[in-house]
Design a protein around this motif. Structure first.
Motif, PDB file in Angstrom:
ATOM      1  N   LYS A 109      25.314 -19.978 -10.922  1.00 43.01           N
ATOM      2  CA  LYS A 109      25.402 -19.267  -9.641  1.00 43.01           C
ATOM      3  C   LYS A 109      24.564 -17.991  -9.627  1.00 43.01           C
ATOM      4  O   LYS A 109      24.444 -17.341  -8.585  1.00 43.01           O
ATOM      5  CB  LYS A 109      26.856 -18.918  -9.318  1.00 43.01           C
ATOM      6  N   VAL A 110      23.972 -17.623 -10.770  1.00 46.00           N
ATOM      7  CA  VAL A 110      23.163 -16.407 -10.808  1.00 46.00           C
ATOM      8  C   VAL A 110      21.769 -16.719 -11.338  1.00 46.00           C
ATOM      9  O   VAL A 110      21.595 -17.539 -12.244  1.00 46.00           O
ATOM     10  CB  VAL A 110      23.833 -15.302 -11.660  1.00 46.00           C
ATOM     11  N   GLU A 111      20.775 -16.066 -10.759  1.00 41.14           N
ATOM     12  CA  GLU A 111      19.386 -16.138 -11.220  1.00 41.14           C
ATOM     13  C   GLU A 111      19.015 -14.747 -11.718  1.00 41.14           C
ATOM     14  O   GLU A 111      19.063 -13.784 -10.961  1.00 41.14           O
ATOM     15  CB  GLU A 111      18.479 -16.551 -10.056  1.00 41.14           C
ATOM     16  N   THR A 112      18.690 -14.625 -13.010  1.00 40.44           N
ATOM     17  CA  THR A 112      18.356 -13.322 -13.576  1.00 40.44           C
ATOM     18  C   THR A 112      16.922 -13.305 -14.088  1.00 40.44           C
ATOM     19  O   THR A 112      16.454 -14.269 -14.691  1.00 40.44           O
ATOM     20  CB  THR A 112      19.309 -12.945 -14.733  1.00 40.44           C
ATOM     21  N   THR A 113      16.239 -12.212 -13.823  1.00 36.96           N
ATOM     22  CA  THR A 113      14.884 -11.996 -14.334  1.00 36.96           C
ATOM     23  C   THR A 113      14.756 -10.532 -14.728  1.00 36.96           C
ATOM     24  O   THR A 113      15.166  -9.652 -13.975  1.00 36.96           O
ATOM     25  CB  THR A 113      13.817 -12.317 -13.265  1.00 36.96           C
ATOM     26  N   THR A 114      14.199 -10.280 -15.899  1.00 38.35           N
ATOM     27  CA  THR A 114      13.916  -8.907 -16.316  1.00 38.35           C
ATOM     28  C   THR A 114      12.416  -8.656 -16.214  1.00 38.35           C
ATOM     29  O   THR A 114      11.613  -9.399 -16.775  1.00 38.35           O
ATOM     30  CB  THR A 114      14.397  -8.651 -17.752  1.00 38.35           C
ATOM     31  N   TYR A 115      12.051  -7.628 -15.463  1.00 35.77           N
ATOM     32  CA  TYR A 115      10.652  -7.223 -15.303  1.00 35.77           C
ATOM     33  C   TYR A 115      10.342  -6.248 -16.438  1.00 35.77           C
ATOM     34  O   TYR A 115      10.597  -5.044 -16.334  1.00 35.77           O
ATOM     35  CB  TYR A 115      10.458  -6.598 -13.926  1.00 35.77           C
ATOM     36  N   GLU A 116       9.822  -6.785 -17.510  1.00 39.27           N
ATOM     37  CA  GLU A 116       9.742  -6.074 -18.789  1.00 39.27           C
ATOM     38  C   GLU A 116       8.889  -4.810 -18.760  1.00 39.27           C
ATOM     39  O   GLU A 116       9.096  -3.902 -19.572  1.00 39.27           O
ATOM     40  CB  GLU A 116       9.205  -7.021 -19.867  1.00 39.27           C
ATOM     41  N   THR A 117       7.929  -4.714 -17.847  1.00 40.72           N
ATOM     42  CA  THR A 117       7.051  -3.538 -17.819  1.00 40.72           C
ATOM     43  C   THR A 117       7.465  -2.524 -16.755  1.00 40.72           C
ATOM     44  O   THR A 117       6.831  -1.469 -16.627  1.00 40.72           O
ATOM     45  CB  THR A 117       5.589  -3.952 -17.545  1.00 40.72           C
ATOM     46  N   MET A 118       8.518  -2.827 -16.010  1.00 46.50           N
ATOM     47  CA  MET A 118       8.870  -1.985 -14.874  1.00 46.50           C
ATOM     48  C   MET A 118      10.002  -1.011 -15.180  1.00 46.50           C
ATOM     49  O   MET A 118      10.961  -1.345 -15.864  1.00 46.50           O
ATOM     50  CB  MET A 118       9.263  -2.850 -13.678  1.00 46.50           C
ATOM     51  N   HIS A 119       9.893   0.182 -14.607  1.00 52.25           N
ATOM     52  CA  HIS A 119      10.919   1.220 -14.734  1.00 52.25           C
ATOM     53  C   HIS A 119      12.050   0.951 -13.738  1.00 52.25           C
ATOM     54  O   HIS A 119      11.870   0.268 -12.734  1.00 52.25           O
ATOM     55  CB  HIS A 119      10.308   2.591 -14.461  1.00 52.25           C
ATOM     56  N   THR A 169       0.828  -1.191   0.000  1.00 53.78           N
ATOM     57  CA  THR A 169       0.000   0.000   0.000  1.00 53.78           C
ATOM     58  C   THR A 169       0.868   1.249   0.000  1.00 53.78           C
ATOM     59  O   THR A 169       1.998   1.228   0.499  1.00 53.78           O
ATOM     60  CB  THR A 169      -0.935   0.022   1.232  1.00 53.78           C
ATOM     61  N   ALA A 170       0.334   2.327  -0.558  1.00 53.99           N
ATOM     62  CA  ALA A 170       1.060   3.597  -0.542  1.00 53.99           C
ATOM     63  C   ALA A 170       1.021   4.241   0.835  1.00 53.99           C
ATOM     64  O   ALA A 170       1.843   5.098   1.155  1.00 53.99           O
ATOM     65  CB  ALA A 170       0.457   4.543  -1.584  1.00 53.99           C
ATOM     66  N   ASP A 171       0.081   3.817   1.678  1.00 50.24           N
ATOM     67  CA  ASP A 171      -0.062   4.351   3.037  1.00 50.24           C
ATOM     68  C   ASP A 171       0.356   3.246   3.998  1.00 50.24           C
ATOM     69  O   ASP A 171      -0.454   2.426   4.414  1.00 50.24           O
ATOM     70  CB  ASP A 171      -1.514   4.776   3.268  1.00 50.24           C
ATOM     71  N   TYR A 172       1.638   3.229   4.365  1.00 49.30           N
ATOM     72  CA  TYR A 172       2.206   2.069   5.054  1.00 49.30           C
ATOM     73  C   TYR A 172       2.777   2.422   6.425  1.00 49.30           C
ATOM     74  O   TYR A 172       3.418   3.469   6.592  1.00 49.30           O
ATOM     75  CB  TYR A 172       3.313   1.454   4.195  1.00 49.30           C
ATOM     76  N   THR A 173       2.545   1.538   7.397  1.00 50.20           N
ATOM     77  CA  THR A 173       3.109   1.674   8.735  1.00 50.20           C
ATOM     78  C   THR A 173       4.193   0.633   8.925  1.00 50.20           C
ATOM     79  O   THR A 173       3.910  -0.569   8.870  1.00 50.20           O
ATOM     80  CB  THR A 173       2.028   1.491   9.819  1.00 50.20           C
ATOM     81  N   LEU A 214       3.507   3.223  -5.655  1.00 48.17           N
ATOM     82  CA  LEU A 214       2.608   2.254  -5.026  1.00 48.17           C
ATOM     83  C   LEU A 214       1.151   2.708  -5.037  1.00 48.17           C
ATOM     84  O   LEU A 214       0.324   2.190  -4.287  1.00 48.17           O
ATOM     85  CB  LEU A 214       3.096   1.939  -3.610  1.00 48.17           C
ATOM     86  N   LYS A 215       0.851   3.655  -5.934  1.00 48.28           N
ATOM     87  CA  LYS A 215      -0.547   3.953  -6.264  1.00 48.28           C
ATOM     88  C   LYS A 215      -0.896   3.385  -7.632  1.00 48.28           C
ATOM     89  O   LYS A 215      -2.041   3.491  -8.077  1.00 48.28           O
ATOM     90  CB  LYS A 215      -0.781   5.470  -6.246  1.00 48.28           C
ATOM     91  N   ASN A 216       0.091   2.759  -8.264  1.00 49.75           N
ATOM     92  CA  ASN A 216      -0.076   2.164  -9.587  1.00 49.75           C
ATOM     93  C   ASN A 216      -0.213   0.642  -9.432  1.00 49.75           C
ATOM     94  O   ASN A 216       0.670  -0.009  -8.873  1.00 49.75           O
ATOM     95  CB  ASN A 216       1.131   2.508 -10.454  1.00 49.75           C
ATOM     96  N   GLU A 217      -1.295   0.080  -9.913  1.00 51.45           N
ATOM     97  CA  GLU A 217      -1.587  -1.338  -9.685  1.00 51.45           C
ATOM     98  C   GLU A 217      -0.530  -2.257 -10.286  1.00 51.45           C
ATOM     99  O   GLU A 217      -0.156  -3.271  -9.693  1.00 51.45           O
ATOM    100  CB  GLU A 217      -2.970  -1.695 -10.257  1.00 51.45           C
ATOM    101  N   GLU A 218      -0.023  -1.913 -11.461  1.00 51.16           N
ATOM    102  CA  GLU A 218       1.001  -2.747 -12.089  1.00 51.16           C
ATOM    103  C   GLU A 218       2.293  -2.714 -11.276  1.00 51.16           C
ATOM    104  O   GLU A 218       2.940  -3.746 -11.075  1.00 51.16           O
ATOM    105  CB  GLU A 218       1.267  -2.269 -13.516  1.00 51.16           C
ATOM    106  N   ASN A 219       2.660  -1.527 -10.779  1.00 48.03           N
ATOM    107  CA  ASN A 219       3.868  -1.427  -9.957  1.00 48.03           C
ATOM    108  C   ASN A 219       3.694  -2.192  -8.648  1.00 48.03           C
ATOM    109  O   ASN A 219       4.617  -2.876  -8.176  1.00 48.03           O
ATOM    110  CB  ASN A 219       4.206   0.038  -9.689  1.00 48.03           C
ATOM    111  N   ILE A 220       2.518  -2.092  -8.048  1.00 47.81           N
ATOM    112  CA  ILE A 220       2.240  -2.846  -6.816  1.00 47.81           C
ATOM    113  C   ILE A 220       2.432  -4.340  -7.054  1.00 47.81           C
ATOM    114  O   ILE A 220       3.108  -5.035  -6.273  1.00 47.81           O
ATOM    115  CB  ILE A 220       0.799  -2.567  -6.318  1.00 47.81           C
ATOM    116  N   LYS A 221       1.868  -4.847  -8.134  1.00 52.14           N
ATOM    117  CA  LYS A 221       1.966  -6.277  -8.440  1.00 52.14           C
ATOM    118  C   LYS A 221       3.413  -6.712  -8.611  1.00 52.14           C
ATOM    119  O   LYS A 221       3.849  -7.740  -8.063  1.00 52.14           O
ATOM    120  CB  LYS A 221       1.174  -6.589  -9.723  1.00 52.14           C
ATOM    121  N   GLU A 222       4.194  -5.910  -9.342  1.00 54.00           N
ATOM    122  CA  GLU A 222       5.576  -6.283  -9.608  1.00 54.00           C
ATOM    123  C   GLU A 222       6.491  -6.007  -8.414  1.00 54.00           C
ATOM    124  O   GLU A 222       7.506  -6.678  -8.244  1.00 54.00           O
ATOM    125  CB  GLU A 222       6.076  -5.562 -10.857  1.00 54.00           C
TER     126      GLU A 222
END
Length: 254
Positions: free
Chosen positions: A210-220, A13-17, A230-238
């Motif tokens: 020895k390395v695990e690589t993943t590219t999050y293709e839609t993420m900045h 959430t964007a409003d986090y404690t 964290l007000k963007n649903e796609e960013n929250i998911k990723e």
């Protein structure tokens, strides 16, 4: 099977404690979250902007999903780079960014601080000794690979597993062939769409299994750190997926 802690984990959430506390370790104000009797620990190093709520929320998720004690040391003492200086698309911004990298954020100076912290952690949490991981975001990723390179051995120094997220932006990449060749620990590299694909591939070529690589293709670049939206649903998911992937990696290797 999901752990009890994972099942109770609140959604991003964007409003986090925050769930943890702050304590001085090796003279560094450090955010700490997780079980004090944990058998494994992770030092989580923020990006160039310093401690932000998004980074702390990520640390909490990393702890809950891996069952680890997680620590976020504030190497910048509350004075990270101004987010307005990135992108450094003017001469004034470029000068401020380089000045910050050469002073407060100098990698070698901060590596010394990190290793002093690690030495104190060996004394403070003896049950974790031999089971420490290191996870860094962008600038923090550079410290991670430096600490897990040559000399990464022995009590008070050893990191058993390492990881980075969005470790280098386009032409200003902090991904270095020499760092990949020097790595002594299993490593996870989570790249954004802005990381140079050839540099990510080079890590895989050099480190192999020895390395695990993943590219999050839609993420900045920065989607797991201070610049996450964290007000963007796609960013929250990723954001959730990235920290879960890192937690699973450390659960396996620590």
């Amino acid at each position: 099977m999901a752990s009890e802690a994972c099942c109770k984990l609140a959604p991003v959430t964007a409003d986090y404690t925050p769930k943890g506390k702050y304590e001085k370790i090796a003279g560094i104000n450090t955010y700490i979250v997780g079980p004090e009797d944990a058998s494994r620990g992770i030092v989580h190093i923020y990006d160039i902007f310093g401690i932000w709520p998004q980074t702390i929320q990520g640390a909490d998720r990393l702890s809950a999903q891996s069952g680890s004690l997680v620590l976020v040391p504030d190497f910048f003492d509350g004075k990270g780079l101004d987010q307005g200086d990135i992108p450094n698309d003017t001469e004034e911004k470029t000068q401020r960014v380089y000045a910050f990298f050469n002073s407060t954020a100098n990698p070698q100076d901060n590596l010394i601080k990190l290793l002093a912290l690690r030495k104190e952690l060996a004394e403070k949490y003896p049950a974790i000794e031999g089971h420490w991981g290191l996870f860094g975001l962008c600038w923090g990723g550079k410290l991670t690979v430096l600490a897990c390179g040559e000399g990464n051995e022995g009590v008070g120094r050893r990191f058993t597993a390492s990881g980075t997220a969005h470790p280098g932006y386009k032409s200003n990449s902090l991904l270095d062939e020499a760092d990949a060749k020097a790595q002594t620990a299993p490593h996870i590299l989570l790249a954004s769409k802005d990381e140079p694909a050839d540099k990510v591939a080079l890590y895989k070529e050099i480190m192999g299994d020895k390395v695990e690589t993943t590219t999050y293709e839609t993420m900045h670049h920065g989607w797991m750190g201070a610049r996450s939206d964290l007000k963007n649903e796609e960013n929250i998911k990723e954001f959730e997926r990235g920290y879960k992937q890192a937690a699973d990696f450390f659960s396996k290797h620590l």
